[in-house]
Design a protein around this motif. Structure first.
Motif, PDB file in Angstrom:
ATOM      1  N   ARG A   1       5.695  -6.709   3.881  1.00  0.00           N
ATOM      2  CA  ARG A   1       6.245  -5.551   3.173  1.00  0.00           C
ATOM      3  C   ARG A   1       6.502  -4.392   4.133  1.00  0.00           C
ATOM      4  NH1 ARG A   1       2.112  -5.501  -1.941  1.00  0.00           N
ATOM      5  NH2 ARG A   1       0.619  -6.084  -0.325  1.00  0.00           N
TER       6      ARG A   1
ATOM      7  N   SER B   1       7.242  -0.632   3.568  1.00  0.00           N
ATOM      8  CA  SER B   1       7.311   0.489   2.607  1.00  0.00           C
ATOM      9  C   SER B   1       7.687  -0.006   1.217  1.00  0.00           C
ATOM     10  CB  SER B   1       8.340   1.540   3.087  1.00  0.00           C
ATOM     11  OG  SER B   1       7.994   2.016   4.354  1.00  0.00           O
ATOM     12  N   PHE B   2       7.131  -1.124   0.853  1.00  0.00           N
ATOM     13  CA  PHE B   2       7.382  -1.687  -0.480  1.00  0.00           C
ATOM     14  C   PHE B   2       6.026  -1.888  -1.143  1.00  0.00           C
ATOM     15  CE2 PHE B   2       8.102  -4.726  -3.757  1.00  0.00           C
ATOM     16  CZ  PHE B   2       9.437  -4.627  -4.116  1.00  0.00           C
ATOM     17  N   ASP B   3       5.835  -1.232  -2.301  1.00  0.00           N
ATOM     18  CA  ASP B   3       4.539  -1.342  -2.961  1.00  0.00           C
ATOM     19  C   ASP B   3       4.628  -1.826  -4.402  1.00  0.00           C
ATOM     20  OD1 ASP B   3       5.696   0.832  -4.122  1.00  0.00           O
ATOM     21  OD2 ASP B   3       4.100   2.260  -3.616  1.00  0.00           O
ATOM     22  N   GLY B   4       5.777  -2.381  -4.770  1.00  0.00           N
ATOM     23  CA  GLY B   4       5.919  -2.858  -6.140  1.00  0.00           C
ATOM     24  C   GLY B   4       5.342  -4.252  -6.332  1.00  0.00           C
TER      25      GLY B   4
ATOM     26  N   GLU C   1       1.478 -11.499   4.692  1.00  0.00           N
ATOM     27  CA  GLU C   1       0.551 -11.711   3.578  1.00  0.00           C
ATOM     28  C   GLU C   1       0.975 -12.971   2.812  1.00  0.00           C
ATOM     29  OE1 GLU C   1      -0.636  -7.454   1.864  1.00  0.00           O
ATOM     30  OE2 GLU C   1       1.544  -7.717   2.071  1.00  0.00           O
TER      31      GLU C   1
ATOM     32  N   GLY D   1      10.780  -2.986  -7.263  1.00  0.00           N
ATOM     33  CA  GLY D   1      10.469  -1.795  -6.488  1.00  0.00           C
ATOM     34  C   GLY D   1      11.587  -1.506  -5.506  1.00  0.00           C
TER      35      GLY D   1
END
Length: 683
Positions: free
Chosen positions: A156, A158-161, A192, A214
């Motif tokens: 990811r 800056s992706f937190d959806g 991950e 997101g």
């Protein structure tokens, strides 16, 4: 009523059974043709799982036997083949990253140097879709209540959806849905692991959709969707890739004494660069670099890539699980002689590397992990103990003086490296002719530990006549029939007169041939029908042993014949005393427990057989019968759960009294009779 007088009187005396049957007489041949591996045996239902599929550009080569070419095939990596993205953008960043010179790009580093991954840029909701290996919009087999485990690697930026996944049918109706759980992936810094469990509520063809909700960027790689009922479940040896259970079980039914792999023409390659490289098929799956499949020549749009998720490690494990000897087929630096004239010079470093690859294969399979780097790779996968490896086929359908010289060099290297390994010599693509005779002459000059491999695809009539092919063969060199079927390749036969593939007529002809194999099982070392597996509607070869679709497997009439011979053959050849009428063939083998007699009636007339087996136990013999009309087939369509079975064996029992029994042998019939022998206590 007075019983009819037997027309055949047959004596199978186990006391005369002094000649041993080859312990590898009936086996199986696995090649990735007809999507047998990717799309079949490979349990991962996602096609182009790593965005690295390599495909042929159509029209850049020939699949015509008569048109040999020097022209190099043109290929391309197609990361989007089988994939679709909706609601966002997708890219495939540069994969050659030098962290020292470009420290700012460390976050772009792929899982493995030189590998690819997908980069999704989402502005709210992005869906990544894969329909599996079929041509349709939905080609994944979702079976009601069968758990599917989804596993992929993500990175990811800056992706937190949240991430979610679902299975949808051809009309877009949801069959199963789940949110993905994201956890660290210690073996892959910066990445991950995202996982989910999907359980379809009904049977349906489906597509996999992975949703990213997101805003931001997500990298994706190594997408796997695996049924929980796969072969190898819970076994730590199966640590890297796993197999589709129903296909392994269909192969296991054959009771194969050996499995020949990986080919076939795939061994040689469309050019020498495309030759099968076993080294790229072992180790962690993410390190296995794909290659194009030369059978893509026969597909629409060249759509056939080899992912190597099922490679040599999985092949050797399957052999071990099924109690079958491995027979790996290695290349000799000659491209497929039916399609190309490219050859590596004997004095070249490239050919010396080919020879070394064979020696490294032996070390990988049988070496000590403490002293050998290739054996260490095997141990790291979960198999520190050596695999059984005592035979290697050197070349596939290669022929001519150039091949024989390369065979000699590799054979001598193998024997110096690991004495005692038997080698199989190719007699070429035709079981006759000048180059065929050259191969036999070479083998007879160097007979020790050499087996000559014959291949043929001929008509049912020719195959029946071949039942006597090995009766008078000198016993100085043994023979293998590594590929055969009672069916001419469709490219050689005009459509109006082309025989029906996988009909009972062909199966009965193969049964007739196998009686000759059993009678000569001292000089016939091994036989394997070809091809083994076929994804219906996606095949390149129409005559196959096992058809399958995304849901199920269908055993052909020919499969029943192979199983009846493979599962019942015993350890010693029994000479038969009988005057058999024309069109009736027979063979028999004996073990300590029983005598097994095979009877094949290729005519339409019925026969009454009196079978005498000295030493038979009073009681009952098991009789398995296979009979149908000539055009009968077992058929499976793309979306059927079960299919249509027109050829199925019947099992019955017949009384044995005073060493004798009577068998009613119908026309166009195969019968296998297992007669128990008296024990010492019963004498």
């Amino acid at each position: 009523m007075t019983p009819a007088r037997p027309s055949i009187v047959l004596t199978a005396d186990p006391a005369r059974a002094t000649t041993s049957v080859s312990p590898t007489l009936i086996g199986a041949f696995l090649e990735d043709i007809n999507h047998a591996v990717d799309g079949g045996l490979n349990a991962n239902l996602v096609a182009n799982h790593s965005f690295e599929g390599v495909y042929l550009r159509r029209g850049t080569h020939t699949n015509t036997v008569a048109a040999i070419t020097h022209r190099k095939p043109r290929t391309r990596i197609d990361p989007m083949r089988h994939w679709d993205v909706r609601g966002g953008a997708i890219a495939f960043p540069a994969t050659e990253i030098d962290d020292a010179r470009e420290p700012g790009l460390a976050a772009d580093r792929p899982l493995v140097p030189g590998s690819r991954y997908a980069r999704l840029v989402s502005d709210g909701m992005t869906v990544l879709r894969n329909a599996g290996h079929g041509r349709a919009a939905a080609g994944i087999g979702a079976r009601r209540g069968v758990v599917l485990h989804l596993d992929l690697l993500v990175r990811r930026h800056s992706f937190d959806g949240p991430f979610a996944a679902r299975l949808v049918d051809r009309r877009g109706k949801v069959l199963a849905t789940a949110e993905l759980t994201v956890t660290p992936a210690p073996d892959h810094p910066g990445w991950e692991r995202a996982t989910a469990t999907l359980i379809p509520y009904r049977n349906s063809l489906a597509a996999l959709e992975i949703g990213f909700k997101g805003t931001g960027t997500v990298d994706v790689d190594e997408v796997r969707l695996i049924p929980a009922d796969h072969w190898g479940a819970g076994d730590p040896r199966w640590s890297q890739s796993v197999l589709r259970r129903d296909l392994v079980e269909a192969i296991a039914d054959l009771k194969p004494r050996f499995i020949r792999f990986p080919g076939g023409c795939i061994v040689e390659g469309l050019d020498c660069a495309n030759a099968y490289d076993w080294k790229r098929t072992v180790g962690p799956v993410e390190r296995r670099r794909p290659d194009y499949n030369l059978w893509g020549l026969s597909t629409r749009g060249g759509d056939y890539s080899q992912s190597f998720q099922v490679g040599y490690y999985e092949y050797f494990l399957m052999c071990e699980d099924l109690g079958a000897k491995p027979l790996p087929v290695v290349g000799v630096g000659i491209a497929c002689q039916l399609r190309s004239s490219e050859t590596l010079p004997i004095d070249s470093d490239a050919f010396r590397a080919v020879t070394q690859d064979v020696l490294d294969l032996i070390d990988w399979a049988t070496g000590d992990p403490d002293t050998n780097e290739w054996a260490r790779l095997r141990a790291e996968a979960g198999h520190p103990e050596p695999f059984a490896l005592d035979m290697i086929a050197i070349g596939n359908e290669n022929s001519g003086p150039g091949y024989l010289e390369r065979f000699r060099i590799i054979r001598e290297a193998v024997r110096a490296h690991r004495p005692g390994i038997e080698v199989v010599l190719s007699a070429g693509a035709l079981a006759w002719g000048t180059e065929y005779e050259m191969a036999w002459a070479h083998a007879r000059r160097h007979p020790e530990g050499t087996i000559v491999d014959e291949h043929f695809y001929k008509s049912p009539t020719w195959t029946i006549d071949a039942a006597t092919r090995y009766d008078d063969l000198p016993r100085d060199v043994r023979v293998a029939v590594g590929e055969y079927a009672a069916n001419l390749p469709s490219g050689l036969v005009p459509k109006p007169v082309r025989p029906l593939p996988n009909s009972f007529r062909s199966a009965l002809a193969e049964a007739a041939f196998l009686t000759g194999v059993e009678r000569n099982a001292d000089v016939v070392a091994m036989t394997s029908f070809a091809p083994l597996l076929n994804l219906v509607s996606r095949g390149q070869w129409e005559h196959n042993l096992i058809d399958f679709n995304p849901f199920s497997a269908m055993r052909s009439a020919n499969h029943h014949v192979q199983r009846m011979f493979g599962a019942t053959v015993r350890e010693r050849i029994v000479p038969l005393d009988a005057a058999l009428p024309e069109g009736v063939l027979a063979s028999a083998t004996a073990g300590d427990d029983a005598v097994v007699v095979k009877l094949v009636n290729t005519t339409g007339r019925r026969e009454l057989v009196r079978l005498r087996v000295p030493g038979a136990a009073n009681g009952f013999a098991d009789v398995e019968t296979l009979s149908a009309h000539d055009e009968a087939q077992n058929r499976l369509t793309w979306d059927a759960m079960r299919g249509r079975r027109k050829v199925t064996p019947r099992v019955s029992r017949r009384e044995v009294r005073d060493d004798e029994m009577v068998i009613r042998l119908g026309g166009r019939t195969l019968v296998a009779v297992t007669v128990p022998l008296r024990t010492l206590d019963e004498e």
